[in-house]
Structures are given as structure tokens and as C-alpha cells.
Design an enzyme around this catalytic site. Structure first.
Site, mmCIF file in Angstrom:
data_model
loop_
_atom_site.group_PDB
_atom_site.id
_atom_site.type_symbol
_atom_site.label_atom_id
_atom_site.label_comp_id
_atom_site.label_asym_id
_atom_site.label_seq_id
_atom_site.Cartn_x
_atom_site.Cartn_y
_atom_site.Cartn_z
ATOM 1 N N MET A 213 0.820 -1.217 0.000
ATOM 2 C CA MET A 213 0.000 0.000 0.000
ATOM 3 C C MET A 213 0.850 1.262 0.000
ATOM 4 O O MET A 213 0.488 2.261 -0.626
ATOM 5 C CB MET A 213 -0.934 -0.003 1.207
ATOM 6 C CG MET A 213 -2.161 -0.848 0.973
ATOM 7 S SD MET A 213 -3.353 -0.669 2.290
ATOM 8 C CE MET A 213 -2.850 -1.990 3.375
ATOM 9 N N ASP B 123 12.151 3.526 4.064
ATOM 10 C CA ASP B 123 11.902 2.099 4.288
ATOM 11 C C ASP B 123 13.192 1.435 4.757
ATOM 12 O O ASP B 123 14.295 1.858 4.394
ATOM 13 C CB ASP B 123 11.404 1.429 2.998
ATOM 14 C CG ASP B 123 10.552 0.202 3.274
ATOM 15 O OD1 ASP B 123 9.343 0.216 2.959
ATOM 16 O OD2 ASP B 123 11.099 -0.792 3.827
ATOM 17 N N VAL C 286 11.855 2.499 11.327
ATOM 18 C CA VAL C 286 10.940 3.352 12.101
ATOM 19 C C VAL C 286 11.097 3.188 13.611
ATOM 20 O O VAL C 286 10.536 3.968 14.376
ATOM 21 C CB VAL C 286 9.460 3.116 11.703
ATOM 22 C CG1 VAL C 286 9.215 3.528 10.262
ATOM 23 C CG2 VAL C 286 9.017 1.676 11.965
ATOM 24 N N TYR D 175 -0.468 -7.358 17.010
ATOM 25 C CA TYR D 175 -0.924 -6.521 15.893
ATOM 26 C C TYR D 175 -2.168 -5.731 16.304
ATOM 27 O O TYR D 175 -2.250 -4.522 16.104
ATOM 28 C CB TYR D 175 -1.208 -7.400 14.677
ATOM 29 C CG TYR D 175 -1.513 -6.629 13.408
ATOM 30 C CD1 TYR D 175 -0.485 -6.088 12.638
ATOM 31 C CD2 TYR D 175 -2.818 -6.450 12.973
ATOM 32 C CE1 TYR D 175 -0.755 -5.384 11.469
ATOM 33 C CE2 TYR D 175 -3.105 -5.741 11.812
ATOM 34 C CZ TYR D 175 -2.068 -5.214 11.057
ATOM 35 O OH TYR D 175 -2.351 -4.510 9.900
#
Ligand SMILES: NC(=O)c1ccc[n+]([C@@H]2O[C@H](COP(=O)([O-])OP(=O)(O)OC[C@H]3O[C@@H](n4cnc5c(N)ncnc54)[C@H](O)[C@@H]3O)[C@@H](O)[C@H]2O)c1
Length: 246
Positions: A19, A38, A62, A153
Site C-alpha cells: 500500500m 523504508d 521506524v 498486531y
């Protein structure tokens, strides 16, 4: 190109795949400049090269504040400002309680929840300086309802939904809006499902998975000033999955 993002400069995490790559492509088509951040550096560089001179890539894990700070600095140095942050990078795993380990928990929370926190921390001043600005946090349908056996998650995506609201309340006076996007099952490498995967209509009234191209328009909308009165809200793109059982 219709220019809905002309003059906007975006940093999108995890845009080397799935996405995120779809969002980056549409942002460029709408006139934005895009920094692809990334951990998959080669793939990120390939996507940026495909998208042309208004795209660039930077290594970004991240979970590391210093890499976020460097990515924000690289974006401002290359494109002159930063007014859109898309916290898209994420991982998915699962396993029943009793087998799902503390290490798995720590890893997924650190990427999916601490990652966006660090991103907003590092980008805050640049976003305020470039106001009006927009932060789009990619949560999930699993940030709206529970998923059995997918504890880390689900917790990370519920957490990101809440973090989006606290940040939205705090940053609104500074010209920065914050919203969360909640996709359902989308055909990307993360899901690893076949294109023709069968989906039970009781679980999803459209009885199919979605494509990245069906989520991207929502992200474009939230990144643009078309959404100038949308703030601190959840935007669900899930074919009706969280509406109830069909
Ligand atoms: N695919 C789905 O069904 C679905 C549904 C709801 C929400 N989402 C969310 O959408 C987002 C994008 O997922 P996708 O399906 O496109 O997945 P994907 O696996 O195709 O892409 C994820 C990207 O994140 C990157 N990434 C992973 N760890 C990273 C790190 N530590 N630092 C920087 N980058 C990192 C990967 O290298 C990859 O490029 C994720 O946050 C995911 O949780 C996905």
C-alpha cells in the site's frame, strides 16, 4: 494528474512495498514530492527511481529516532519542506496466547506503534513550520475490532488509533491535522493471499479482499486540504467488515 497534492511534500514510511508504494505513486501523480522511507533500502530506491525526479528514498528503520530525524532532514533538504507524514510501515504476525512470545510482542509494538510515535516526534517541528500539514496514521480494521490470535498486531493498531487522537488534539492549534486509516484485508505482500482468495460473505459483505488502489484515494484525501475539516477521526476502508456480521 489533477494536482490535488500540488506543492505538498510527503514522507511515507514503508513505501517500498504494498500500500505504501501505491500511495507514493498516487501522491506523485497528484503533484506531490515524496520521500520514501523504508528499511528495505534497495526496494525503496527502485520505487523512487520508477516515480521520477519528484521522488527520492532514504533508509528508515521506524524503530530508531535518529533515523527518523535523518529522514525528516533529508526530505526538507531535498524538497524544501515537509507537510505530510504517512506512518504506513508495519508488520503482521500472530499466535495464540501461550505461544506468542514477549519478543514478538516487543518487536511488533516497536514497529507498528512506537514507530509512528517516533515519526510524529521527529516530524512535528517541520510539519508545524510547513502548515497546513497532515499526518495520516495507517492503523487497520484490527484497530477497530479484535482479531483472535493476533494480539500484538491488534494492540498496536488500537494503540495507533488512540495515539492519533491525542496527537490530533494537541497539534490542531499548530496547523497539523492527524487522522487514522483502517483498511480491511488488502492484497499486499503482508497478507500473502492469492488474488482470487475466497472471503466468506459473513465475514465481509463484499466477499472479497481489497486492493491497494482502493485504499490510496482515502490517503490522498486525508493528505490534501480537501480534508481540512477532518481531524482526529477514523477512516475505515474495509468493504464493510467492521460493520457487523452479514
Ligand atoms: N495488507 C493488509 O491487509 C493490511 C490491512 C490493514 C492494515 N494494513 C497496514 O498497512 C500498512 C502497509 O502494509 P502492507 O500490507 O502494504 O505491507 P507490506 O508488507 O507490503 O509493506 C510494509 C512495508 O513496511 C516496511 N517495514 C517493515 N518494517 C519496517 C521498519 N522497521 N522500518 C521501516 N519500514 C519497515 C517493509 O519493508 C515494507 O516495505 C501496515 O501498517 C499494515 O499493518 C495492512
Amino acid at each position: 494528474m489533477t494536482g490535488r497534492l500540488t506543492g505538498r511534500v510527503a514522507l511515507i514510511s514503508g513505501a517500498a512495498s504494498g500500500m505504501g508504494a501505491s500511495h507514493a505513486r498516487a501522491f506523485i501523480e497528484e503533484g506531490a514530492s515524496v520521500m520514501i522511507g523504508d528499511i528495505a533500502e534497495d526496494a525503496a530506491a527502485r520505487v523512487a527511481a520508477e516515480l521520477g525526479t519528484q521522488a527520492a528514498s532514504v533508509r528508515l528503520d521506524v524503530t530508531r529516532l535518529e533515523e527518523w530525524e535523518a529522514a525528516v532532514a533529508a526530505t526538507v533538504a531535498r524538497f524544501g519542506a515537509l507537510n505530510v507524514l504517512v506512518n504506513n510501515a508495519g508488520i503482521l504476525d500472530g499466535g495464540p496466547l501461550g505461544t506468542y512470545t514477549e519478543k514478538q510482542w516487543d518487536t511488533i509494538i516497536s514497529i507498528n506503534l512506537t514507530g509512528p510515535f517516533l515519526g510524529m516526534t521527529a516530524a512535528r517541528d517541520a510539519l508545524v513550520a510547513a502548515r497546513p500539514a497532515s499526518i495520516v496514521n495507517i492503523s487497520s480494521a484490527a484497530g477497530i475490532q479484535g482479531v483472535p490470535g493476533v494480539h500484538g498486531y491488534t494492540a498496536s493498531k488500537f494503540g495507533l488509533r488512540g495515539l492519533s487522537k491525542s496527537a490530533a488534539l494537541e497539534l490542531a492549534p499548530h496547523g497539523v491535522r492527524v487522522n487514522s486509516v483502517h483498511p480491511g484485508g488488502i492484497l499486499t505482500p503482508m497478507l500473502g493471499a492469492p488474488q482470487d482468495a475466497i472471503v466468506d460473505r459473513a465475514a465481509n459483505p463484499l466477499a472479497r479482499l481489497g486492493s491497494p488502489a482502493e485504499v490510496t484515494p482515502m490517503v490522498v484525501f486525508l493528505a490534501s486540504e480537501e480534508s481540512s475539516y477532518c481531524n482526529g477521526a477514523e477512516f475505515v476502508v474495509d468493504g464493510g467488515m467492521t460493520a457487523g456480521r452479514a
